[in-house]
Design a protein around this motif. Structure first.
Motif, mmCIF file in Angstrom:
data_model
loop_
_atom_site.group_PDB
_atom_site.id
_atom_site.type_symbol
_atom_site.label_atom_id
_atom_site.label_comp_id
_atom_site.label_asym_id
_atom_site.label_seq_id
_atom_site.Cartn_x
_atom_site.Cartn_y
_atom_site.Cartn_z
ATOM 1 N N SER A 4 -6.172 -62.426 -22.389
ATOM 2 C CA SER A 4 -4.797 -61.445 -22.892
ATOM 3 C C SER A 4 -4.351 -61.019 -21.630
ATOM 4 O O SER A 4 -4.628 -61.171 -20.438
ATOM 5 C CB SER A 4 -5.631 -60.672 -23.714
ATOM 6 O OG SER A 4 -6.574 -59.791 -22.880
ATOM 7 N N ASP A 6 -2.891 -57.655 -19.709
ATOM 8 C CA ASP A 6 -2.656 -56.047 -19.828
ATOM 9 C C ASP A 6 -1.187 -55.815 -19.182
ATOM 10 O O ASP A 6 -0.599 -56.574 -19.232
ATOM 11 C CB ASP A 6 -4.012 -55.574 -18.601
ATOM 12 C CG ASP A 6 -3.470 -55.961 -17.103
ATOM 13 O OD1 ASP A 6 -4.654 -56.074 -16.335
ATOM 14 O OD2 ASP A 6 -2.433 -56.221 -16.988
ATOM 15 N N TYR A 58 -7.134 -50.855 -24.707
ATOM 16 C CA TYR A 58 -7.680 -51.420 -23.292
ATOM 17 C C TYR A 58 -8.871 -51.092 -23.115
ATOM 18 O O TYR A 58 -9.590 -52.007 -22.742
ATOM 19 C CB TYR A 58 -6.673 -50.490 -22.081
ATOM 20 C CG TYR A 58 -5.145 -51.158 -22.067
ATOM 21 C CD1 TYR A 58 -4.565 -52.048 -22.809
ATOM 22 C CD2 TYR A 58 -4.419 -50.451 -21.271
ATOM 23 C CE1 TYR A 58 -3.307 -52.440 -22.894
ATOM 24 C CE2 TYR A 58 -3.024 -50.694 -21.084
ATOM 25 C CZ TYR A 58 -2.591 -51.702 -21.967
ATOM 26 O OH TYR A 58 -1.207 -52.144 -21.934
ATOM 27 N N GLU A 61 -10.933 -53.613 -25.043
ATOM 28 C CA GLU A 61 -10.889 -54.770 -24.669
ATOM 29 C C GLU A 61 -11.631 -55.016 -23.431
ATOM 30 O O GLU A 61 -12.340 -55.953 -22.845
ATOM 31 C CB GLU A 61 -9.432 -55.156 -24.838
ATOM 32 C CG GLU A 61 -9.035 -55.580 -26.054
ATOM 33 C CD GLU A 61 -7.557 -56.099 -26.158
ATOM 34 O OE1 GLU A 61 -6.986 -56.139 -25.108
ATOM 35 O OE2 GLU A 61 -6.960 -56.373 -27.288
ATOM 36 N N TRP A 62 -11.580 -53.999 -22.557
ATOM 37 C CA TRP A 62 -12.296 -54.120 -21.076
ATOM 38 C C TRP A 62 -13.673 -54.220 -21.133
ATOM 39 O O TRP A 62 -14.227 -55.185 -20.527
ATOM 40 C CB TRP A 62 -11.852 -52.798 -20.272
ATOM 41 C CG TRP A 62 -10.616 -52.863 -19.460
ATOM 42 C CD1 TRP A 62 -9.474 -53.930 -19.504
ATOM 43 C CD2 TRP A 62 -9.778 -51.472 -19.243
ATOM 44 N NE1 TRP A 62 -8.349 -53.440 -19.088
ATOM 45 C CE2 TRP A 62 -8.548 -51.982 -18.780
ATOM 46 C CE3 TRP A 62 -10.353 -50.007 -19.344
ATOM 47 C CZ2 TRP A 62 -7.647 -50.954 -18.382
ATOM 48 C CZ3 TRP A 62 -9.397 -49.180 -18.805
ATOM 49 C CH2 TRP A 62 -8.142 -49.533 -18.442
ATOM 50 N N ARG A 67 -10.193 -58.274 -21.852
ATOM 51 C CA ARG A 67 -9.143 -58.201 -20.984
ATOM 52 C C ARG A 67 -9.634 -57.757 -19.727
ATOM 53 O O ARG A 67 -10.544 -56.902 -19.600
ATOM 54 C CB ARG A 67 -8.401 -57.042 -21.549
ATOM 55 C CG ARG A 67 -6.907 -56.386 -20.636
ATOM 56 C CD ARG A 67 -6.363 -55.206 -21.303
ATOM 57 N NE ARG A 67 -5.827 -55.341 -22.596
ATOM 58 C CZ ARG A 67 -4.720 -55.655 -23.056
ATOM 59 N NH1 ARG A 67 -3.911 -56.080 -21.926
ATOM 60 N NH2 ARG A 67 -4.286 -56.066 -24.252
#
Length: 390
Positions: A4, A6, A58, A61-62, A67
């Motif tokens: 993905s 960022d 974010y 997903e981190w 991500r």
């Protein structure tokens, strides 16, 4: 593999940032708290970040590896969480590029040989600055600076050839690595702390300085103690005392005996604890001076030892702990913010042992505020455990 983009347009791969969750939970933060802290940091430092809803995505997903953390956000997360870049991204630290050919090698050797006394003094002054900032503001915001500082010292030592060039740099590295290790403990980065202590020990041996070696061993014992091995930690401190020898400064020897007493207290070895602390009390020099002229990383005087004694008595469940700790609180240097949080936690512990829960709670509240101010994951963890007992 999932990919993905960022907000910086960088692609992220699955599993690349698993370390973020570890760093966040060590601080005791939820994902929502981390989002708020990122937004607060951005406002304070005039940095552009995504909206709060986007930041929530974010962070999720981190942590799920969907991500990658961009350099822009990593620069925010490192001081917030007190983590290195490698820890944050869950990836091994990159090794410095190797010298390519003899010309490059000789250039590095020549550069290391040019590190004279003034440069070593600069290195030591930087360490001292970081030490002062650490005790007042906490370690988390210094992680980038300490990483660069240690890298510069290790680079200088790696290519220094003759003992006359190596010893002063090695001694500076030993002092800086011990400080970095204690900061890592405070941030909850235990493996990093252990590795820094190993670096400090190797550097102290290279510098032929048994006092610095003994100090690194004594502090490393705290890693073992907090990992649940206090008896092994006490043995390590005893070995550190033998390494330091009778020729070591009285202040360092007192520090080592007090550290050994604390390890014995955690191990439930009351008699051994009291013998070790009696030895520390006999050795501590008189007066208010706390800095050891022979061991700049040691801060210890009678007032500090009184506080330490109170902590040990509280661990043993002794009634005398409360009066000892209140006496230490009255004379404590207000610039030692993190140490004050520890002292207040000690006082709360002593009151809890006596069943004085109402007296313990205000100390825990103040200790929690100070621990949050310095970003101390170690202190926060201890305070939360004590709070559960009230």
């Amino acid at each position: 593999m999932l990919f993905s983009e960022d907000s910086d347009g960088r692609l992220g791969g699955e599993g690349m940032s698993a370390g973020l969750r570890t760093a966040r939970t060590a601080r005791g933060w939820s994902q929502e708290r981390l989002v708020r802290e990122i937004e607060r940091y951005a406002r304070q430092h005039l940095v552009d970040v995504a909206s709060m809803p986007s930041l929530r995505v974010y962070v999720s997903e981190w942590e799920n590896g969907k991500r990658a953390i961009s350099d822009r956000y990593a620069a925010i997360l490192r001081p917030l969480l007190g983590a290195t870049d490698a820890e944050l991204r869950g990836a091994p630290a990159m090794a410095p590029p190797s010298a390519d050919g003899y010309d490059d090698l000789l250039n590095r050797i020549d550069a290391a040989a040019s590190v004279g006394g003034s440069m070593v003094e600069t290195f030591n002054a930087q360490t001292e600055l970081f030490r002062s900032m650490d005790r007042q503001m906490g370690a988390s915001g210094l992680v980038d600076q300490m990483t660069g500082h240690l890298s510069a010292l290790q680079e200088a030592l790696s290519f220094a050839v003759l003992p006359s060039a190596r010893r002063p740099v090695a001694l500076a590295l030993a002092g800086a690595s011990t400080l970095a290790a204690w900061q890592a403990i405070d941030a909850g980065a235990i493996e990093r702390a252990w590795r820094h202590y190993e670096t400090a020990k190797h550097a102290a041996r290279d510098a032929e300085e048994p006092m610095y070696l003994a100090h690194a061993m004594g502090e490393q014992a705290y890693v073992l103690c907090e990992a649940g091995r206090p008896a092994l930690a006490a043995e390590l401190v005893q070995d550190a005392r033998r390494t330091a020898g009778e020729a070591a400064s009285p202040r360092l020897r007192a520090w080592l005996y007090a550290a050994e007493a604390e390890m014995h207290a955690y191990a439930g070895q009351g008699d051994a604890c009291k013998r070790a602390f009696d030895a520390a009390l006999r050795l501590i020099p008189e007066g208010t001076d706390a800095r050891d002229p022979d061991m700049v990383s040691i801060f210890l005087n009678g007032a500090h030892l009184t506080r330490w004694h109170g902590n040990v008595l509280a661990l043993l469940g002794e009634d005398d702990a409360v009066s000892s700790l209140y006496a230490a609180l009255k004379v404590m240097d207000p610039s030692f913010v993190r140490a004050r949080a520890g002292l207040l936690a000690d006082l709360a512990h002593a009151h809890i042992v006596r069943g004085d829960y109402e007296e313990a709670r205000p100390h825990l509240r103040e200790a929690r505020l100070l621990a949050s101010r310095t970003g101390s994951a170690r202190q926060r963890r201890r305070i939360e455990k004590l709070t559960e007992r009230t």
